[in-house]
Enzyme design. Structure first.
Site, PDB file in Angstrom:
ATOM      1  N   CYS A 116      21.041 -13.505 -25.895  1.00 54.27           N
ATOM      2  CA  CYS A 116      21.493 -13.852 -27.248  1.00 54.27           C
ATOM      3  C   CYS A 116      21.628 -12.637 -28.167  1.00 54.27           C
ATOM      4  CB  CYS A 116      20.563 -14.886 -27.872  1.00 54.27           C
ATOM      5  SG  CYS A 116      20.654 -16.449 -27.011  1.00 54.27           S
ATOM      6  N   HIS A 256      21.631 -14.717 -35.502  1.00 51.17           N
ATOM      7  CA  HIS A 256      21.936 -15.478 -34.287  1.00 51.17           C
ATOM      8  C   HIS A 256      21.554 -16.936 -34.546  1.00 51.17           C
ATOM      9  CE1 HIS A 256      22.088 -16.924 -30.271  1.00 51.17           C
ATOM     10  NE2 HIS A 256      20.783 -17.058 -30.155  1.00 51.17           N
ATOM     11  N   ASN A 286      23.944 -23.279 -30.196  1.00 54.38           N
ATOM     12  CA  ASN A 286      23.704 -21.895 -29.771  1.00 54.38           C
ATOM     13  C   ASN A 286      24.747 -21.519 -28.717  1.00 54.38           C
ATOM     14  OD1 ASN A 286      22.773 -19.487 -28.766  1.00 54.38           O
ATOM     15  ND2 ASN A 286      20.654 -20.160 -28.474  1.00 54.38           N
TER      16      ASN A 286
HETATM   17  O1  UT7 Z   1      18.705 -18.211 -28.313  1.00 49.65           O
HETATM   18  C1  UT7 Z   1      17.747 -17.831 -27.369  1.00 49.65           C
HETATM   19  C2  UT7 Z   1      16.403 -17.924 -27.928  1.00 49.65           C
HETATM   20  N1  UT7 Z   1      15.981 -19.283 -27.983  1.00 49.65           N
HETATM   21  C3  UT7 Z   1      15.398 -19.754 -29.077  1.00 49.65           C
HETATM   22  O2  UT7 Z   1      15.285 -19.055 -30.071  1.00 49.65           O
HETATM   23  C4  UT7 Z   1      14.814 -21.140 -29.025  1.00 49.65           C
HETATM   24  C5  UT7 Z   1      13.413 -21.131 -29.587  1.00 49.65           C
HETATM   25  N2  UT7 Z   1      12.746 -22.425 -29.484  1.00 49.65           N
HETATM   26  C6  UT7 Z   1      13.115 -23.478 -30.255  1.00 49.65           C
HETATM   27  O3  UT7 Z   1      14.080 -23.414 -30.988  1.00 49.65           O
HETATM   28  C7  UT7 Z   1      12.255 -24.721 -30.215  1.00 49.65           C
HETATM   29  O4  UT7 Z   1      11.059 -24.436 -29.540  1.00 49.65           O
HETATM   30  C8  UT7 Z   1      12.959 -25.955 -29.551  1.00 49.65           C
HETATM   31  C9  UT7 Z   1      14.058 -26.448 -30.455  1.00 49.65           C
HETATM   32  C10 UT7 Z   1      13.523 -25.562 -28.184  1.00 49.65           C
HETATM   33  C11 UT7 Z   1      11.939 -27.094 -29.393  1.00 49.65           C
HETATM   34  O5  UT7 Z   1      11.365 -27.412 -30.648  1.00 49.65           O
HETATM   35  P1  UT7 Z   1       9.772 -27.534 -30.815  1.00 49.65           P
HETATM   36  O6  UT7 Z   1       9.532 -27.908 -32.208  1.00 49.65           O
HETATM   37  O7  UT7 Z   1       9.171 -26.242 -30.320  1.00 49.65           O
HETATM   38  O8  UT7 Z   1       9.441 -28.753 -29.891  1.00 49.65           O
HETATM   39  P2  UT7 Z   1       8.474 -28.808 -28.604  1.00 49.65           P
HETATM   40  O9  UT7 Z   1       9.093 -28.066 -27.470  1.00 49.65           O
HETATM   41  O10 UT7 Z   1       7.100 -28.408 -29.030  1.00 49.65           O
HETATM   42  O11 UT7 Z   1       8.465 -30.344 -28.294  1.00 49.65           O
HETATM   43  C12 UT7 Z   1       7.881 -31.290 -29.179  1.00 49.65           C
HETATM   44  C13 UT7 Z   1       8.061 -32.667 -28.597  1.00 49.65           C
HETATM   45  C14 UT7 Z   1       7.639 -32.774 -27.124  1.00 49.65           C
HETATM   46  O12 UT7 Z   1       7.102 -34.055 -26.939  1.00 49.65           O
HETATM   47  P3  UT7 Z   1       5.496 -34.254 -26.913  1.00 49.65           P
HETATM   48  O13 UT7 Z   1       5.008 -33.387 -25.796  1.00 49.65           O
HETATM   49  O14 UT7 Z   1       5.018 -33.806 -28.261  1.00 49.65           O
HETATM   50  O15 UT7 Z   1       5.354 -35.727 -26.677  1.00 49.65           O
HETATM   51  C15 UT7 Z   1       8.957 -32.701 -26.387  1.00 49.65           C
HETATM   52  O16 UT7 Z   1       8.923 -33.362 -25.147  1.00 49.65           O
HETATM   53  O17 UT7 Z   1       9.461 -33.022 -28.631  1.00 49.65           O
HETATM   54  C16 UT7 Z   1       9.876 -33.427 -27.334  1.00 49.65           C
HETATM   55  N3  UT7 Z   1      11.285 -33.068 -27.168  1.00 49.65           N
HETATM   56  C17 UT7 Z   1      12.282 -33.871 -27.566  1.00 49.65           C
HETATM   57  N4  UT7 Z   1      12.289 -35.085 -28.133  1.00 49.65           N
HETATM   58  C18 UT7 Z   1      13.490 -35.626 -28.427  1.00 49.65           C
HETATM   59  C19 UT7 Z   1      11.788 -31.923 -26.667  1.00 49.65           C
HETATM   60  N5  UT7 Z   1      13.138 -31.972 -26.709  1.00 49.65           N
HETATM   61  C20 UT7 Z   1      13.450 -33.171 -27.265  1.00 49.65           C
HETATM   62  C21 UT7 Z   1      14.673 -33.796 -27.587  1.00 49.65           C
HETATM   63  N6  UT7 Z   1      14.648 -35.011 -28.164  1.00 49.65           N
HETATM   64  N7  UT7 Z   1      15.876 -33.199 -27.344  1.00 49.65           N
END
Ligand code: UT7
Length: 329
Positions: A116, A256, A286
């Site tokens: 990225c 980004h 993204n």
């Molecule tokens: O460009 C390259 C660099 N990449 C980035 O900068 C991405 C950086 N990371 C992020 O932007 C975030 O970590 C994400 C958007 C990928 C995820 O957001 P988060 O707030 O960190 O969520 P999480 O991974 O902690 O997940 C929270 C909950 C989980 O459920 P439980 O375990 O709390 O029951 C996930 O399973 O949300 C769940 N979850 C979803 N729920 C509904 C994960 N994806 C989804 C989804 N829809 N699409």
């Protein structure tokens, strides 16, 4: 002796027509528009559909339109660098294929992979060829067909990415504009959190790797989020500090577009209000190499000569960095 800088003299984006909405994703995986919007800021993304179309097709569309709008003949281009993690093929370089499709006959061209942060790395790399006088016109392409490496059964990644391309024209200038300063860094130990498991020399493609779903983006969201928030903001703040740029001196931050929360954190750290942050993640998601040029393209008419623009990125590698650009037109 007058210093030669590399000025951005044109910008063009291209996105495929098909739009994948959060609503459609709700029918594919267990997710909701509310979750995606509140956690990422993404509403929809463009997807390249159709047999036989790859990253080079999007890049070539952007390059052709860039040449047309800037009155540049393709044969005048001496260098084309394509930042991508989704090359058409392992080899030859997608940059070679873009040149062929866009009628660029006199350039040397190659791909650059910094995930990225690729666009920033490529922009700075190309600017050095301009600054030394060895190249008069260079094009930097950021293009990715992320849909080719996204698992549309995995809700943790499939909501994040889109396809798109942007192209930037660089030319020499003796004015106080152009690429003014840059910071670029990497830390390969971050690879454990964001990578593609198979298809490279470490683990070549096999029936087993396909069955195990190892040809898709693997991301541990939370650690990547933590690093991204810190490193992108650090790089942007450092480039301002070492060039004595106050927040009121910055016309635009161009971050980004990975997550609206990361963008907001970077802007807060720089003291730049949201009216001065280029944000289009809602419509494109993204697009990896494409995010920064797609922003510049959409804001082109608002930019004025002499505007201080700060580009900032973080991505797989890990890689991160920031560039101070003084807008040239
Ligand atoms: O460009 C390259 C660099 N990449 C980035 O900068 C991405 C950086 N990371 C992020 O932007 C975030 O970590 C994400 C958007 C990928 C995820 O957001 P988060 O707030 O960190 O969520 P999480 O991974 O902690 O997940 C929270 C909950 C989980 O459920 P439980 O375990 O709390 O029951 C996930 O399973 O949300 C769940 N979850 C979803 N729920 C509904 C994960 N994806 C989804 C989804 N829809 N699409």
């Amino acid at each position: 002796m007058t210093r030669i800088r590399a000025a951005i003299t044109g910008i063009q984006g291209w996105v495929p027509p098909y739009i994948l909405t959060n609503k459609e994703l709700e029918s594919m995986v267990d997710t909701s528009d509310e979750w995606i919007m509140s956690r990422t800021g993404i509403k929809e993304r463009h997807i390249l559909k159709g047999e036989g179309l790859g990253t080079s097709d999007m890049g070539a569309e952007a390059v052709k339109a860039l040449c047309e709008k800037t009155g540049t003949r393709p044969e005048e281009i001496g260098l084309l660098i394509c930042a991508t993690v989704t090359p058409d093929m392992v080899f030859p370089a997608t940059a070679n294929i873009i040149c062929d499709k866009a009628g660029i006959k006199n350039a040397f061209s190659y791909d650059l992979n910094a995930a990225c942060s690729g666009l920033i790395y490529a922009l700075v790399t190309a600017s050095k060829f301009i600054e030394t006088g060895s190249i008069k016109k260079a094009i930097v392409v950021g293009a990715d067909k992320m849909s080719s490496i996204v698992d549309y059964t995995n809700r943790e990644t499939c909501v994040l990415f889109g396809d798109g391309a942007g192209a930037i024209l660089l030319e020499p200038t003796e004015d106080e504009v152009g690429i003014m300063d840059s910071i670029m860094q990497s830390d390969g130990s971050g690879r454990v959190h964001l990578h593609m498991k198979a298809g490279g020399s470490l683990k070549p493609s096999s029936y087993e790797t396909i069955d195990a779903g190892e040809h898709f983006v693997y991301q541990e969201g939370q650690p990547v989020f933590k690093f991204a928030v810190t490193k992108m903001a650090d790089a942007a703040a450092e480039i301002m500090a070492r060039n004595n740029l106050k927040s009121e001196d910055v016309a635009y931050l161009v971050p980004h577009q990975a997550n609206l929360r990361i963008i907001d954190a970077t802007a807060r750290r720089m003291g730049v209000g949201t009216d001065r942050v280029m944000i289009n993640i809602e419509r494109y998601g993204n697009t990896t190499g494409g995010t920064i040029p797609l922003c510049l393209w959409e804001w082109e008419n608002k930019l004025k000569k002499g505007d201080n623009v700060i580009l900032a990125a973080f991505g797989g590698g890990f890689t991160w960095g920031s560039v101070w650009v003084k807008w040239a037109y």
